[in-house]
Scaffold this motif. Structure first.
Motif, PDB file in Angstrom:
ATOM      1  N   VAL A 127       0.957  -1.162  -0.176  1.00 44.40           N
ATOM      2  CA  VAL A 127      -0.037  -0.179   0.055  1.00 44.40           C
ATOM      3  C   VAL A 127       0.906   1.318   0.045  1.00 44.40           C
ATOM      4  CG1 VAL A 127      -1.829  -1.063   1.282  1.00 44.40           C
ATOM      5  CG2 VAL A 127      -0.408  -0.092   2.467  1.00 44.40           C
ATOM      6  N   PRO A 128       0.344   2.584  -0.592  1.00 42.59           N
ATOM      7  CA  PRO A 128       1.389   3.755  -0.334  1.00 42.59           C
ATOM      8  C   PRO A 128       2.019   3.914   1.015  1.00 42.59           C
ATOM      9  CG  PRO A 128      -0.598   3.946  -1.602  1.00 42.59           C
ATOM     10  CD  PRO A 128      -1.097   2.760  -0.857  1.00 42.59           C
ATOM     11  N   ARG A 129       1.344   3.738   1.945  1.00 41.68           N
ATOM     12  CA  ARG A 129       1.949   3.895   3.332  1.00 41.68           C
ATOM     13  C   ARG A 129       2.244   2.525   4.051  1.00 41.68           C
ATOM     14  NH1 ARG A 129       1.007   8.905   5.137  1.00 41.68           N
ATOM     15  NH2 ARG A 129      -0.776  10.216   4.041  1.00 41.68           N
ATOM     16  N   TYR A 130       3.485   2.001   3.226  1.00 42.04           N
ATOM     17  CA  TYR A 130       3.963   0.740   3.730  1.00 42.04           C
ATOM     18  C   TYR A 130       5.183   1.029   4.953  1.00 42.04           C
ATOM     19  CZ  TYR A 130       7.623   1.994   0.280  1.00 42.04           C
ATOM     20  OH  TYR A 130       8.513   2.607  -0.504  1.00 42.04           O
ATOM     21  N   GLU A 131       5.727   0.048   5.538  1.00 40.59           N
ATOM     22  CA  GLU A 131       6.265   0.468   6.714  1.00 40.59           C
ATOM     23  C   GLU A 131       7.926   0.620   6.309  1.00 40.59           C
ATOM     24  OE1 GLU A 131       5.007   0.427   9.618  1.00 40.59           O
ATOM     25  OE2 GLU A 131       2.960   0.046   8.426  1.00 40.59           O
ATOM     26  N   LYS A 132       8.325   1.410   7.027  1.00 37.34           N
ATOM     27  CA  LYS A 132       9.678   1.950   6.732  1.00 37.34           C
ATOM     28  C   LYS A 132      10.807   0.768   7.065  1.00 37.34           C
ATOM     29  CE  LYS A 132       9.492   6.719   6.696  1.00 37.34           C
ATOM     30  NZ  LYS A 132       9.733   8.266   7.179  1.00 37.34           N
ATOM     31  N   ASP A 133      10.513   0.178   8.207  1.00 43.24           N
ATOM     32  CA  ASP A 133      11.443  -0.690   8.875  1.00 43.24           C
ATOM     33  C   ASP A 133      11.226  -2.124   7.893  1.00 43.24           C
ATOM     34  OD1 ASP A 133      12.263   0.834  10.895  1.00 43.24           O
ATOM     35  OD2 ASP A 133      11.037  -0.137  12.344  1.00 43.24           O
TER      36      ASP A 133
ATOM     37  N   GLU B 245       1.014  10.633  -0.721  1.00 38.70           N
ATOM     38  CA  GLU B 245       0.040  11.362  -1.001  1.00 38.70           C
ATOM     39  C   GLU B 245      -0.318  11.253  -2.335  1.00 38.70           C
ATOM     40  OE1 GLU B 245       2.462  12.667   0.851  1.00 38.70           O
ATOM     41  OE2 GLU B 245       1.202  12.620   2.654  1.00 38.70           O
ATOM     42  N   GLN B 246       0.490  11.216  -3.141  1.00 40.96           N
ATOM     43  CA  GLN B 246       0.250  11.020  -4.820  1.00 40.96           C
ATOM     44  C   GLN B 246      -0.081   9.743  -5.008  1.00 40.96           C
ATOM     45  OE1 GLN B 246       3.094  12.667  -3.574  1.00 40.96           O
ATOM     46  NE2 GLN B 246       4.119  13.915  -4.821  1.00 40.96           N
ATOM     47  N   LEU B 247       0.344   8.836  -4.491  1.00 41.50           N
ATOM     48  CA  LEU B 247      -0.052   7.567  -4.924  1.00 41.50           C
ATOM     49  C   LEU B 247      -1.289   7.125  -4.022  1.00 41.50           C
ATOM     50  CD1 LEU B 247       3.431   5.683  -4.463  1.00 41.50           C
ATOM     51  CD2 LEU B 247       2.225   5.704  -6.684  1.00 41.50           C
ATOM     52  N   GLU B 248      -1.539   7.635  -2.874  1.00 38.77           N
ATOM     53  CA  GLU B 248      -2.903   7.303  -2.461  1.00 38.77           C
ATOM     54  C   GLU B 248      -3.978   7.901  -3.190  1.00 38.77           C
ATOM     55  OE1 GLU B 248      -2.422   6.972   2.463  1.00 38.77           O
ATOM     56  OE2 GLU B 248      -2.616   8.966   1.681  1.00 38.77           O
ATOM     57  N   GLN B 249      -3.559   9.204  -3.733  1.00 42.01           N
ATOM     58  CA  GLN B 249      -4.963  10.120  -4.464  1.00 42.01           C
ATOM     59  C   GLN B 249      -5.103   9.288  -5.823  1.00 42.01           C
ATOM     60  OE1 GLN B 249      -6.619  12.501  -3.507  1.00 42.01           O
ATOM     61  NE2 GLN B 249      -7.726  12.443  -5.510  1.00 42.01           N
ATOM     62  N   ALA B 250      -3.864   8.722  -6.321  1.00 41.84           N
ATOM     63  CA  ALA B 250      -3.944   7.843  -7.575  1.00 41.84           C
ATOM     64  C   ALA B 250      -5.005   6.472  -7.211  1.00 41.84           C
ATOM     65  CB  ALA B 250      -2.857   7.552  -8.132  1.00 41.84           C
ATOM     66  N   ALA B 251      -4.782   6.021  -5.937  1.00 41.93           N
ATOM     67  CA  ALA B 251      -5.712   4.911  -5.531  1.00 41.93           C
ATOM     68  C   ALA B 251      -7.141   5.306  -5.330  1.00 41.93           C
ATOM     69  CB  ALA B 251      -4.992   4.145  -4.659  1.00 41.93           C
TER      70      ALA B 251
ATOM     71  N   GLU C  81      -2.371  -2.002  10.593  1.00 36.69           N
ATOM     72  CA  GLU C  81      -3.201  -0.730  10.467  1.00 36.69           C
ATOM     73  C   GLU C  81      -2.999   0.181   8.976  1.00 36.69           C
ATOM     74  OE1 GLU C  81      -2.001  -2.062  14.427  1.00 36.69           O
ATOM     75  OE2 GLU C  81      -0.749  -1.862  12.415  1.00 36.69           O
ATOM     76  N   ALA C  82      -1.967  -0.115   8.322  1.00 43.08           N
ATOM     77  CA  ALA C  82      -1.913   0.437   6.775  1.00 43.08           C
ATOM     78  C   ALA C  82      -3.081  -0.174   6.010  1.00 43.08           C
ATOM     79  CB  ALA C  82      -0.432  -0.072   6.329  1.00 43.08           C
ATOM     80  N   VAL C  83      -3.361  -1.609   6.276  1.00 39.70           N
ATOM     81  CA  VAL C  83      -4.575  -2.048   5.463  1.00 39.70           C
ATOM     82  C   VAL C  83      -5.752  -1.379   5.881  1.00 39.70           C
ATOM     83  CG1 VAL C  83      -5.857  -4.241   5.373  1.00 39.70           C
ATOM     84  CG2 VAL C  83      -3.288  -4.240   5.292  1.00 39.70           C
ATOM     85  N   ALA C  84      -5.948  -1.034   7.163  1.00 41.82           N
ATOM     86  CA  ALA C  84      -7.271  -0.431   7.563  1.00 41.82           C
ATOM     87  C   ALA C  84      -7.352   0.807   7.054  1.00 41.82           C
ATOM     88  CB  ALA C  84      -7.285  -0.504   9.155  1.00 41.82           C
ATOM     89  N   ASP C  85      -6.100   1.663   7.041  1.00 34.53           N
ATOM     90  CA  ASP C  85      -6.254   3.078   6.651  1.00 34.53           C
ATOM     91  C   ASP C  85      -6.345   2.915   5.093  1.00 34.53           C
ATOM     92  OD1 ASP C  85      -5.353   5.857   6.669  1.00 34.53           O
ATOM     93  OD2 ASP C  85      -3.716   5.061   5.414  1.00 34.53           O
ATOM     94  N   PHE C  86      -5.867   2.028   4.179  1.00 35.71           N
ATOM     95  CA  PHE C  86      -6.013   1.928   2.822  1.00 35.71           C
ATOM     96  C   PHE C  86      -7.245   1.656   2.550  1.00 35.71           C
ATOM     97  CE2 PHE C  86      -5.915  -0.541  -1.274  1.00 35.71           C
ATOM     98  CZ  PHE C  86      -5.658   0.544  -2.100  1.00 35.71           C
ATOM     99  N   LEU C  87      -8.100   0.526   3.160  1.00 36.42           N
ATOM    100  CA  LEU C  87      -9.437   0.312   2.991  1.00 36.42           C
ATOM    101  C   LEU C  87     -10.474   1.361   3.205  1.00 36.42           C
ATOM    102  CD1 LEU C  87      -9.623  -3.473   4.406  1.00 36.42           C
ATOM    103  CD2 LEU C  87      -9.476  -2.621   1.896  1.00 36.42           C
ATOM    104  N   ASN C  88     -10.187   2.381   4.210  1.00 37.67           N
ATOM    105  CA  ASN C  88     -10.863   3.263   4.491  1.00 37.67           C
ATOM    106  C   ASN C  88     -10.976   4.472   3.504  1.00 37.67           C
ATOM    107  OD1 ASN C  88     -12.349   5.025   6.775  1.00 37.67           O
ATOM    108  ND2 ASN C  88     -10.516   6.200   6.532  1.00 37.67           N
TER     109      ASN C  88
END
Length: 289
Positions: free
Chosen positions: A139-145, A219-225, A246-253
């Protein structure tokens, strides 16, 4: 089906690069495209190649679908970018060129880097070209670690291995949830032997050259999605350290029309970790009326 059922195909990407692919069930020139039987274009993750999709490609092809598993620029047998252009923009431009050459309604399946590429390519190409999108553990907001662990693994072996067994040991340490194969010969699909050592088959400049950081493009990739109007399936490996719950929940929201499947025994490399469950989810989604 076996891997021999695939033929080697070449496509022209952006910048005139030659991109190599495995292709199953190439349609005839008279085939105008049945929306219920789309083509499928598969985009692998960073540091991988088209071989990552072999089993799922065979499964989709066995259902009569036209399937293209592409080596991204700088990976596998595709050309390396002479100026080390490996940004999402460059990869998306390649995907759009390939979509034009396929010339039929197409489902995009993208893992990790290929998934981010797929989001942008699907938005830019439009729903008449890309009819569905499958995101594999990204997802666009994936985990940095988790992303840093991947890059550390790639950097630490950029100078190659003394033997295939050494490479197999490194992969086993990186993917402890997988059983280490007794015979490492399968790694020859991902390694090349030169000057007495085995090297991963991707351009080291993919890691070292300056290019845009997807973290700066969230933000650009999220907006594209969000702008996509096509069906989207997000598949996560439950053991993944790259995509969190949490990233999955954010994306599905933010993309409420997207569907979600979680593979219990899989990590970030979901298609390889549990290919049967992965392929079942993909086939169900792609062939759904």
């Amino acid at each position: 089906m076996t891997s021999s059922d695939a033929t080697i195909a070449t496509f022209t990407g952006a910048d005139g690069l030659q991109l190599v692919a495995d292709e199953w069930n190439r349609p005839s020139a008279a085939d105008n495209g049945d929306p219920a039987r789309p083509s499928v274009l598969m985009l692998h993750g960073g540091g991988q190649n088209r071989w990552s999709w072999k089993k799922t490609g065979q499964v989709l092809a066995s259902r009569g679908l036209h399937v293209v598993a592409l080596d991204s620029r700088g990976h596998g047998d595709s050309d390396r970018s002479p100026d080390a252009r490996y940004s999402i923009d460059a990869l998306s431009a390649d995907a759009e060129r390939v979509l034009d050459q396929i010339g039929r309604p197409t489902v995009l399946i993208g893992a990790s880097m290929g998934g981010l590429t797929g989001i942008q390519a699907a938005r830019d190409a439009g729903p008449h070209k890309v009819t569905r999108l499958v995101l594999v553990d990204v997802v666009p907001r994936y985990e940095k670690d988790g992303s840093a662990r991947i890059r550390d693994f790639m950097f630490s072996h950029v100078h190659g291995f003394d033997s295939l067994d050494d490479a197999a040991d490194a992969v086993a340490a990186y993917l402890p949830h997988r059983t280490r194969p007794q015979n490492p010969e399968g790694l020859k699909k991902n390694l090349r032997h030169r000057n007495g050592r085995w090297y991963w088959h991707w351009d080291p400049a993919f890691l070292t050259a300056p290019h845009d950081d997807p973290f700066l493009r969230v933000e650009q990739l999220e907006q594209a999605a969000v702008e996509l109007t096509i069906p989207i399936l997000l598949i996560r490996g439950k053991l993944s350290d790259v995509v969190s719950e949490e990233a999955v929940a954010d994306f599905l929201n933010k993309v409420p029309g997207a569907e979600f499947v979680e593979l219990t025994g899989a990590g970030h490399t979901a298609a390889g970790d549990d290919n049967d469950a992965f392929s079942d989810a993909v086939v169900s989604f792609v062939l759904r009326p």
